[in-house]
Write a protein that holds these residues in place. Structure first.
Motif, mmCIF file in Angstrom:
data_model
loop_
_atom_site.group_PDB
_atom_site.id
_atom_site.type_symbol
_atom_site.label_atom_id
_atom_site.label_comp_id
_atom_site.label_asym_id
_atom_site.label_seq_id
_atom_site.Cartn_x
_atom_site.Cartn_y
_atom_site.Cartn_z
ATOM 1 N N THR A 135 -9.344 -1.122 1.696
ATOM 2 C CA THR A 135 -10.316 -0.477 0.806
ATOM 3 C C THR A 135 -10.360 -1.144 -0.562
ATOM 4 O OG1 THR A 135 -8.604 1.105 0.261
ATOM 5 C CG2 THR A 135 -10.222 1.799 1.873
ATOM 6 N N THR A 136 -9.998 -2.404 -0.635
ATOM 7 C CA THR A 136 -10.164 -3.166 -1.878
ATOM 8 C C THR A 136 -11.628 -3.551 -1.993
ATOM 9 O OG1 THR A 136 -9.725 -5.174 -0.630
ATOM 10 C CG2 THR A 136 -7.849 -4.155 -1.736
ATOM 11 N N ALA A 137 -12.023 -4.055 -3.173
ATOM 12 C CA ALA A 137 -13.406 -4.494 -3.368
ATOM 13 C C ALA A 137 -13.754 -5.551 -2.328
ATOM 14 C CB ALA A 137 -13.576 -5.053 -4.780
ATOM 15 N N GLU A 138 -12.834 -6.489 -2.087
ATOM 16 C CA GLU A 138 -13.088 -7.577 -1.127
ATOM 17 C C GLU A 138 -13.179 -7.028 0.298
ATOM 18 O OE1 GLU A 138 -10.571 -7.645 -3.325
ATOM 19 O OE2 GLU A 138 -11.383 -9.054 -4.778
ATOM 20 N N GLY A 139 -12.305 -6.055 0.612
ATOM 21 C CA GLY A 139 -12.318 -5.464 1.947
ATOM 22 C C GLY A 139 -13.618 -4.733 2.204
ATOM 23 N N GLU A 140 -14.136 -4.027 1.189
ATOM 24 C CA GLU A 140 -15.394 -3.281 1.324
ATOM 25 C C GLU A 140 -16.575 -4.246 1.450
ATOM 26 O OE1 GLU A 140 -15.368 -0.245 1.888
ATOM 27 O OE2 GLU A 140 -13.948 0.885 0.665
#
Lengths: 199, 199
Positions: B146-151
């Motif tokens: 749920t990090t910015a990159e993961g999202e």
């Protein structure tokens, strides 16, 4: 799945044998080693094998070393009349980092622990007494830890070394530098009060 | 002193390259490896080399494996029509430990991160789309973090996979089981409220 792959399980088990590494950390380390470029694994594998095969214990002080005697015991600029006794090589490393101690060391490789069957014969105590008997030592500084075993060992060494008419001292225990009283535990505070010095 | 012994410094440096291992921990691990019986060092050295040389990435899902394809991709009892996309092998390992997921995986080996120059071509995204195009996949579960990159990666995958007329889902985010509201951070609580389901 990696959980039942024998080579991975052996790797996780090998990491778990290191101090402070639990199951989860061992798994994380193993996954990293396996995911990273092979160079990382090769470097780690070689470094472990290479260092362990080169490192031995100094015949004089028992510290870990490549050369024998170690660079400290072989250093004529150090004060060989002052011997600091530590439980393990890590203790000598910690003091050495301070950079101000100019004496030499003696590593016991443990502490007296009758419950676990560790008596004087299991430690490098005879070697220390032999160094003192050979002459040239004027002070033995006991820097064992402040655990019950460390204190017992300090007391035992104190009696043995004193009997050879050499001064025995214990490193000071008290409030750490920069440490507030409110963050210091009871026993340390008690030691700090008992060990107070005149300003 | 061990600080300036090359083989020991290489060992400390090798440990420091592992995740979560700082300078002090690396020194502690190195001292332990050097003080312990040589068997420990040999076991660790062999385990690292052996595991790394045996383990490869599965040609189908990209997960770490000894066999190729991996035991999960080769398992006919698993549901090959459901593909769970994770960032790293550790993610698949975590889900697999739960023991209830019966689908298969796809490991991206990273997340989209334009600032670090990691675009779709740097990840195993084309392999995933190819699996979907080949047919037989009815759902892609995106389990990136749920990090910015993961999202961002989840959104990108959603568009690409939807365009192939296959359902894309995202794992639920909310209050952990057994976790009290008062110990849950704002963002997680917000997600938990947004993702509420009818009782």
């Amino acid at each position: 799945m990696l959980i039942h792959v024998p080579s991975v399980e052996r790797l996780i088990e090998a990491f778990r044998r290191l101090p402070g590494i639990g199951k989860r950390t061992a798994e994380r380390l193993a996954l990293h080693v396996l995911s990273a470029p092979a160079e990382l694994a090769e470097t780690l594998s070689d470094a472990v094998r290479d260092a362990r095969s080169r490192i031995t214990t100094c015949d004089i002080c028992g510290n870990l070393t490549e050369a024998n005697p170690c660079t400290i015991c072989a250093d004529e600029r150090r004060d060989h009349s002052v011997v600091c006794v530590v439980e393990r090589p890590a203790g000598a490393m910690a003091i050495e980092k301070g950079g101000t101690y100019r004496g030499v060391y003696h590593v016991l490789h443990g502490v007296l622990n009758p419950l676990e069957g560790i008596g004087p014969a299991e430690l490098k105590i005879e070697g220390l007494l032999e160094r003192v008997r050979r002459g040239g030592v004027r002070e033995v500084i006991v820097a064992t830890n402040t655990t019950a075993e460390g204190e017992t060992t300090a007391l035992y060494l104190s009696k043995q070394v004193s009997a050879l008419n050499v001064a025995v001292t214990r490193i000071a225990h008290g409030v750490p530098m920069g440490g507030g009283l409110e963050y210091t535990d009871d026993q340390t505070l008690q030691r700090a009060l008992e060990g107070r010095t005149r300003l």
